[in-house]
Each structure stands twice: as structure tokens, then as C-alpha cells.
Design a protein around this motif. Structure first.
Motif, PDB file in Angstrom:
ATOM      1  N   ASP A  88     -17.638  73.724 115.018  1.00  0.00           N
ATOM      2  CA  ASP A  88     -17.715  74.670 113.891  1.00  0.00           C
ATOM      3  C   ASP A  88     -18.885  74.363 112.962  1.00  0.00           C
ATOM      4  O   ASP A  88     -18.865  74.731 111.799  1.00  0.00           O
ATOM      5  CB  ASP A  88     -16.381  74.630 113.106  1.00  0.00           C
ATOM      6  N   CYS A  89     -19.905  73.732 113.500  1.00  0.00           N
ATOM      7  CA  CYS A  89     -20.982  73.239 112.647  1.00  0.00           C
ATOM      8  C   CYS A  89     -22.300  73.898 113.082  1.00  0.00           C
ATOM      9  O   CYS A  89     -22.807  73.627 114.164  1.00  0.00           O
ATOM     10  CB  CYS A  89     -21.055  71.730 112.806  1.00  0.00           C
ATOM     11  N   ALA A  90     -22.823  74.797 112.235  1.00  0.00           N
ATOM     12  CA  ALA A  90     -23.941  75.646 112.643  1.00  0.00           C
ATOM     13  C   ALA A  90     -25.282  74.909 112.749  1.00  0.00           C
ATOM     14  O   ALA A  90     -26.173  75.360 113.453  1.00  0.00           O
ATOM     15  CB  ALA A  90     -24.073  76.820 111.678  1.00  0.00           C
ATOM     16  N   SER A  91     -25.418  73.787 112.048  1.00  0.00           N
ATOM     17  CA  SER A  91     -26.682  73.061 112.138  1.00  0.00           C
ATOM     18  C   SER A  91     -26.410  71.571 112.008  1.00  0.00           C
ATOM     19  O   SER A  91     -25.349  71.162 111.524  1.00  0.00           O
ATOM     20  CB  SER A  91     -27.640  73.501 111.027  1.00  0.00           C
ATOM     21  N   PHE A  92     -27.367  70.767 112.426  1.00  0.00           N
ATOM     22  CA  PHE A  92     -27.206  69.315 112.332  1.00  0.00           C
ATOM     23  C   PHE A  92     -27.036  68.893 110.877  1.00  0.00           C
ATOM     24  O   PHE A  92     -26.234  68.007 110.565  1.00  0.00           O
ATOM     25  CB  PHE A  92     -28.433  68.635 112.957  1.00  0.00           C
ATOM     26  N   GLU A  93     -27.745  69.574 109.980  1.00  0.00           N
ATOM     27  CA  GLU A  93     -27.668  69.242 108.546  1.00  0.00           C
ATOM     28  C   GLU A  93     -26.251  69.441 107.995  1.00  0.00           C
ATOM     29  O   GLU A  93     -25.830  68.746 107.085  1.00  0.00           O
ATOM     30  CB  GLU A  93     -28.634  70.116 107.729  1.00  0.00           C
ATOM     31  N   ARG A  94     -25.523  70.412 108.569  1.00  0.00           N
ATOM     32  CA  ARG A  94     -24.168  70.698 108.077  1.00  0.00           C
ATOM     33  C   ARG A  94     -23.184  69.556 108.368  1.00  0.00           C
ATOM     34  O   ARG A  94     -22.064  69.553 107.878  1.00  0.00           O
ATOM     35  CB  ARG A  94     -23.646  72.004 108.694  1.00  0.00           C
ATOM     36  N   LEU A  95     -23.613  68.582 109.200  1.00  0.00           N
ATOM     37  CA  LEU A  95     -22.765  67.397 109.397  1.00  0.00           C
ATOM     38  C   LEU A  95     -22.835  66.484 108.180  1.00  0.00           C
ATOM     39  O   LEU A  95     -22.035  65.563 108.040  1.00  0.00           O
ATOM     40  CB  LEU A  95     -23.203  66.620 110.642  1.00  0.00           C
ATOM     41  N   GLY A  96     -23.816  66.739 107.319  1.00  0.00           N
ATOM     42  CA  GLY A  96     -23.986  65.895 106.134  1.00  0.00           C
ATOM     43  C   GLY A  96     -24.513  64.523 106.519  1.00  0.00           C
ATOM     44  O   GLY A  96     -25.078  64.351 107.604  1.00  0.00           O
ATOM     45  N   PRO A  97     -24.308  63.531 105.663  1.00  0.00           N
ATOM     46  CA  PRO A  97     -24.839  62.194 105.921  1.00  0.00           C
ATOM     47  C   PRO A  97     -24.281  61.572 107.206  1.00  0.00           C
ATOM     48  O   PRO A  97     -24.803  60.582 107.702  1.00  0.00           O
ATOM     49  CB  PRO A  97     -24.385  61.369 104.714  1.00  0.00           C
ATOM     50  N   LEU A  98     -23.219  62.155 107.743  1.00  0.00           N
ATOM     51  CA  LEU A  98     -22.624  61.633 108.974  1.00  0.00           C
ATOM     52  C   LEU A  98     -23.584  61.774 110.157  1.00  0.00           C
ATOM     53  O   LEU A  98     -23.555  60.962 111.086  1.00  0.00           O
ATOM     54  CB  LEU A  98     -21.346  62.417 109.265  1.00  0.00           C
ATOM     55  N   GLY A  99     -24.423  62.788 110.113  1.00  0.00           N
ATOM     56  CA  GLY A  99     -25.350  63.053 111.211  1.00  0.00           C
ATOM     57  C   GLY A  99     -26.078  61.802 111.666  1.00  0.00           C
ATOM     58  O   GLY A  99     -26.106  61.486 112.863  1.00  0.00           O
ATOM     59  N   ASP A 100     -26.603  61.033 110.722  1.00  0.00           N
ATOM     60  CA  ASP A 100     -27.369  59.840 111.074  1.00  0.00           C
ATOM     61  C   ASP A 100     -26.484  58.749 111.665  1.00  0.00           C
ATOM     62  O   ASP A 100     -26.937  57.930 112.444  1.00  0.00           O
ATOM     63  CB  ASP A 100     -28.063  59.284 109.827  1.00  0.00           C
ATOM     64  N   LYS A 101     -25.209  58.759 111.289  1.00  0.00           N
ATOM     65  CA  LYS A 101     -24.318  57.679 111.737  1.00  0.00           C
ATOM     66  C   LYS A 101     -23.812  57.879 113.163  1.00  0.00           C
ATOM     67  O   LYS A 101     -23.375  56.944 113.799  1.00  0.00           O
ATOM     68  CB  LYS A 101     -23.120  57.566 110.794  1.00  0.00           C
TER      69      LYS A 101
END
Ligand SMILES: [Mn+2]
Length: 337
Positions: A88-101
Motif C-alpha cells: 500500500d505504499c506508492a513510493s519509496f519515500e512513503r516508507l519514511g525513515p524506515l526505507g533506509d533501514k
């Protein structure tokens, strides 16, 4: 049932071959996000997989009933996974700071129903016209012939029901109703789910709604309604960020209003804008895209840098244009007849 798309076969092969799986979703998760995550997690756990449901923000209180064993939590030992599945996440940025983790993984899968999805993963299964991600997860589980337990059915029903505005929004199709019916057959306690999701708002949320109803403004001949959520609105009402979800629907539900807008300064000079449209010719995801955001025709959002006033001016200008375009389209449609 239609034949299984190639991406789904690929996704199922990867999931079946992996041991540790992280199921993640977008910031400020909603019913579709949490319901889809937990449903997939329960199914994968029953296949013997080690599953982590990990979001940057906590599960909203009204959805805790779907997670009695507290599956939604940060993994304790490191962050290395065979697969990460983003839902349900339209972009990588929408994962928030979790993306990098979560970058430490072998495979990255993206399952979503936002037309604006940027296809940021290794395998992307994006169905822009599906009502919800929950619908896609249900389809996937049926194709895979995984058991749909009553617990899983409750998660998927919540996902579909919340993302369709209780089966009201445009993406709701005969198939959506068929799926909801099947989920009831699989053991959803409808009364229980509806009581938890729709009849259990905290008083603080209603006080926040009162602020909104007191402060919203109308523009463009009552076609646009907008309001700001300020830190003082939260402190005065005792509400949390998650309580703001769905407030905008009350403003959109006013007869002459075509577009409703919620502005919120999430950090100094960073404004989160949420938009809802009732007119199919006024595509608010297009407007959001102008500002680096996205979403659906009827529901979208963007995070915009700038002072409150400058952001408000820019967004209102774009919406005025969108309304004007829609009027033109309507006219040419009438001339065609
Ligand atoms: Mn969704």
C-alpha cells in the motif's frame, strides 16, 4: 478467476523460497495498510516463515484488535531479511525513515493499488484500479491456495472496507463486493469489525473534529473546502496524529463541495497536504503530482516545502485550475451530444 499474472507467480516463488520476511507499509498507516500487512504476515507465519511487520509509525488504536499478538513491532535482532514486502505504499519515500533501514535484503517486493506508484522495488505488482491493497492480498492468497482463517479474513475485510469508504468510492466493483462476501464466508464477524473500526472513536478525535468544523473555510463558490490542523488543535483536544485520519471526509460530504483539502505543518516550513475529490473530472492525484506527491483520482496527498501561506496559495491555485478544466470538459461533453 482470471489467470495468475506473471509478477504474482514470481512473488509467490520468492515468498515460498525465503525464511525471514519483513512486511512493511507507509507512514501513518491506515486500515488498508495494516489489514493487508497482518493478513499477509499471518499467512506467511502459518507456512513456517519468520515474519516481521515493521512500520515507522505505530498501529492506530482502532486497529489493535486485528493484532492481538502484537506482530506489528520493530524486529529485535538486526534488520537483515531474505525479502522485504512493501504494501500500500506508492513510493519509496512513503516508507519514511524506515526505507533506509530495510535496504539489507535479497529481494524487494512492492504490492500496491496506487496509480501513481513509482515501481521502486525489484518486483512490482501494481494494480491501479483495484479498490485496495487488501483486495490484491486476498487475490494473491486465493491464487496461492493459502488458507484464509477468520483472523486473516477480518484483516482483509477491514482493509477493503476502510479503503473503499465502506464500499462507496469509485474503485468499488462487483468483484469488491464478491470478495467482501467471500470474506464473510471465511468467518469475519461483521458486527465486531464494524464496532471496532467505525463505532469506537476516542473522545479526543471528536474534539479535534469539532475544531475542524469550527475552522474550515469555503472558497471558489463553495466548491473547495479547506482547513489547517495546528499543533494547538491537537493540544486543545488531546488528540494524536492518527486521530486526524478521516476528518477530511466530513468536509467533503458537504453538498456543494467538490474538493476538500487538509493542510498540516508537519515540520517548520514543511506542509502535508491531503486532498479529496468527489468529481471524477477533478483528479486530485494530478494536482498532488505537481507537488511531488501522488495517490488516487479521488484521494491524494503531497508534502510541500514552504511557508504555510505560500503552500496554501500554490495548492489553491492548482485546484482552481483543475476545477476550471473539469468545467470545460463537461461543456465539451455536452456539445458532443
Ligand atoms: Mn490503500
Amino acid at each position: 478467476m482470471t489467470s495468475i499474472p506473471e509478477e504474482v507467480n514470481h512473488i509467490l516463488r520468492i515468498l515460498e523460497d525465503s525464511k525471514t520476511i519483513c512486511v512493511t507499509g507507509h507512514v501513518l498507516p491506515d486500515g488498508d495498510c495494516i489489514g493487508s500487512q497482518l493478513a499477509l504476515a499471518y499467512a506467511l507465519k502459518s507456512l513456517g516463515k519468520k515474519v516481521y511487520c515493521w512500520n515507522v509509525d505505530e498501529i492506530p488504536d482502532k486497529l489493535v484488535f486485528l493484532d492481538p499478538e502484537s506482530c506489528m513491532r520493530k524486529p529485535r535482532n538486526g534488520c537483515s531479511f531474505d525479502v522485504v514486502v512493501s504494501l500500500d505504499c506508492a513510493s519509496f519515500e512513503r516508507l519514511g525513515p524506515l526505507g533506509d533501514k530495510i535496504l539489507n535484503h535479497k529481494q524487494f517486493i512492492n504490492i500496491d493499488h496506487h496509480e501513481s506508484n513509482t515501481r521502486y522495488a525489484d518486483i512490482n505488482w501494481v494494480v491501479g484500479n483495484a479498490s485496495s491493497t487488501g483486495e490484491l492480498i486476498f487475490q494473491l492468497m486465493q491464487w496461492a491456495r493459502w488458507e484464509v482463517t477468520p483472523k486473516i479474513a477480518a484483516c482483509l475485510f477491514t482493509a477493503i472496507s476502510t479503503d473503499t469508504g465502506s464500499f462507496q468510492y469509485r474503485g468499488t466493483t462487483p468483484e469488491t463486493f464478491e470478495m467482501a462476501g467471500k470474506l464473510l464466508e471465511f468467518g469475519v464477524d461483521l458486527e465486531d469489525v464494524c464496532e471496532e473500526v467505525y463505532q469506537s472513536y476516542p473522545i479526543a478525535r471528536i474534539k479535534l473534529l469539532r475544531q475542524v468544523l469550527n475552522n474550515f473555510k469555503l472558497a471558489e463558490d463553495n466548491k473547495i473546502a479547506y482547513y489547517w490542523l495546528k499543533p494547538s488543535d491537537y493540544s486543545r483536544s488531546g488528540a494524536e496524529r492518527e486521530d486526524s485520519e478521516g476528518l477530511i471526509d466530513h468536509i467533503r460530504a458537504i453538498a456543494p463541495v467538490v474538493v476538500a483539502v487538509q493542510f498540516e505543518e508537519s515540520a517548520p516550513e514543511v506542509v502535508r497536504v491531503c486532498m479529496r475529490s468527489k468529481n471524477p473530472n477533478v483528479d486530485v492525484s494530478e494536482v498532488a503530482r505537481l507537488f511531488g506527491g501522488g495517490g488516487h483520482r479521488g484521494a491524494s496527498g503531497a508534502t510541500i516545502q514552504g511557508t504555510r501561506l505560500s503552500v496554501q496559495r500554490k495548492v489553491m491555485k492548482a485546484l482552481r485550475l483543475a476545477l476550471k478544466e473539469a468545467r470545460k470538459q463537461k461543456k465539451s461533453f455536452q456539445n458532443d451530444k
